[in-house]
Motif scaffolding. Sequence first.
Motif, short mmCIF file in Angstrom:
data_model
loop_
_atom_site.label_atom_id
_atom_site.label_comp_id
_atom_site.label_asym_id
_atom_site.label_seq_id
_atom_site.Cartn_x
_atom_site.Cartn_y
_atom_site.Cartn_z
N ASP A 89 -0.09 5.47 7.22
CA ASP A 89 -1.00 4.62 7.91
C ASP A 89 -1.85 5.20 8.85
O ASP A 89 -3.11 5.14 9.60
CB ASP A 89 0.99 4.39 9.42
CG ASP A 89 1.24 3.03 8.77
OD1 ASP A 89 1.28 2.66 7.07
OD2 ASP A 89 2.20 3.27 9.10
N GLU A 90 -1.71 7.01 8.76
CA GLU A 90 -2.42 6.70 9.83
C GLU A 90 -4.35 7.61 9.21
O GLU A 90 -4.81 7.75 9.43
CB GLU A 90 -1.96 8.69 10.48
CG GLU A 90 -3.11 9.69 10.95
CD GLU A 90 -2.02 11.12 11.15
OE1 GLU A 90 -3.51 11.90 11.76
OE2 GLU A 90 -1.13 11.18 10.57
N ARG A 95 -9.40 6.52 7.63
CA ARG A 95 -10.09 7.08 6.54
C ARG A 95 -11.25 5.53 6.47
O ARG A 95 -12.60 5.82 5.59
CB ARG A 95 -9.17 7.53 4.86
CG ARG A 95 -10.53 6.84 4.14
CD ARG A 95 -11.61 8.20 3.88
NE ARG A 95 -12.80 8.13 2.82
CZ ARG A 95 -13.32 7.85 2.41
NH1 ARG A 95 -13.89 6.76 3.21
NH2 ARG A 95 -13.90 7.96 1.23
N PHE A 96 -10.18 4.44 6.26
CA PHE A 96 -10.47 3.13 5.78
C PHE A 96 -11.00 2.13 7.07
O PHE A 96 -11.56 1.08 6.99
CB PHE A 96 -10.18 2.38 5.07
CG PHE A 96 -10.02 2.98 3.84
CD1 PHE A 96 -10.75 3.09 3.02
CD2 PHE A 96 -9.11 4.16 3.84
CE1 PHE A 96 -10.50 4.59 1.87
CE2 PHE A 96 -8.46 4.72 2.24
CZ PHE A 96 -9.14 4.73 0.87
N SER A 103 -3.76 -2.90 6.33
CA SER A 103 -3.29 -1.64 4.76
C SER A 103 -2.77 -3.10 3.52
O SER A 103 -2.47 -2.85 2.81
CB SER A 103 -2.64 -0.62 4.91
OG SER A 103 -3.52 0.10 5.89
N TYR A 104 -1.65 -3.06 4.67
CA TYR A 104 -0.46 -3.99 3.57
C TYR A 104 -0.61 -5.50 3.58
O TYR A 104 -0.22 -6.19 2.55
CB TYR A 104 1.30 -3.63 4.46
CG TYR A 104 1.48 -2.52 4.24
CD1 TYR A 104 2.51 -2.34 3.28
CD2 TYR A 104 1.52 -1.45 5.41
CE1 TYR A 104 3.16 -0.70 3.00
CE2 TYR A 104 1.60 -0.11 5.19
CZ TYR A 104 2.74 -0.21 3.40
OH TYR A 104 3.03 1.17 3.60
N GLN A 105 -1.19 -6.14 4.42
CA GLN A 105 -1.62 -7.67 3.82
C GLN A 105 -2.84 -7.06 2.06
O GLN A 105 -2.33 -7.88 1.72
CB GLN A 105 -2.96 -8.17 4.45
CG GLN A 105 -2.47 -7.89 5.60
CD GLN A 105 -3.32 -8.93 7.11
OE1 GLN A 105 -4.42 -9.00 6.75
NE2 GLN A 105 -2.96 -9.61 7.74
N LEU A 106 -3.53 -5.85 2.17
CA LEU A 106 -4.51 -5.72 0.45
C LEU A 106 -3.08 -5.17 -0.48
O LEU A 106 -2.91 -5.72 -1.10
CB LEU A 106 -5.22 -4.86 1.21
CG LEU A 106 -6.39 -5.55 2.21
CD1 LEU A 106 -7.20 -4.37 2.13
CD2 LEU A 106 -7.14 -6.45 1.48
N VAL A 107 -2.35 -4.98 0.28
CA VAL A 107 -1.47 -3.92 -1.01
C VAL A 107 -0.51 -4.97 -1.13
O VAL A 107 0.21 -5.35 -2.29
CB VAL A 107 -0.70 -3.18 0.16
CG1 VAL A 107 1.44 -2.80 -1.37
CG2 VAL A 107 -0.65 -1.63 -0.18
#
Length: 298
Positions: A89-90, A95-96, A103-107
């Motif tokens: 998460d960090e 980085r993005f 992040s988890y929406q994309l995953v």
Amino acid sequence: MNKPPRKHNKATSASSSDDTPPDNQDLEENPATATITVTAVEVTELTEEEQRDRPHLEKKVERAFFEAGKALIELRDRRLYRSTYKTFDEYCLDRFGYNRSRSYQLVDAAVVVDNLQKCPQIVDILPTAEGQVRPMTKLEPQEQQEVWLTAVELAGGKVLTGRIVKDVVQRIMERTKVPNTYQIGEVCQILVKDNPELRGKGGCWGIVNVVNDFSCSVRMWDSEYAVGLQHLKSFNYLPAECQQMQVICDRISRVYSDLLEETVKSLLQLLGKVNRPYLTAVEEKLLTLLESEYGRIP
């Protein structure tokens, strides 16, 4: 003797040869009579190479969210961030600029698209945006394929929006009518997914207070929330363990207040995320200290 100054004659006729306007004056005085010259630009046909490149590049744009999700899965599973960051998460945030939810929406979207690709009927009509996929992440793989095919048909060749997909998902959920098997006093984990009302509560636990047809009223450390069944996951604790968690929830609730210092609130919130039916010795001492400090012991 000085001669008197000469008087200037007034213009007597617009047709006088002395009064011929400059080249651009007619245009200013009477635009309707102006002639505008437009230079034609020849549009060349695409070459064979350009015709091949265009769909290839368009496909890259459409699959950008999918490729991002696949890359994040590999970065997470291989822990390629571990040399510079403690947590995934960090790493994503720094980085993005992706918070945990994004992040988890994309995953999750990448997982759904991978599944849709297994259906021969969907090969040429895959999703082009993460928002189209988001409503399907809660469904089983076969249901995801059914939803997508139905949504594509309903769109009728127009842009397939997330709203269309969400409506189809809702129909399936109403059709299946999965019974609510949760019980009052049961301890559940909150799954945020795409519910903005539960933002900040992901991974937290709560106690079921009211059982409805398709939702539960769940009590957490700071308040009570109406939560859909798709956003709950039971810890399957024994009855005695559930009673113990109820006591812990009561204790945290009596201390917690929005007026507390941020460090104290953060500590109480972390206690609201423990994924075990007890507090450690250190956690017990900290909670007891806070109860004593803020005078909330009954």
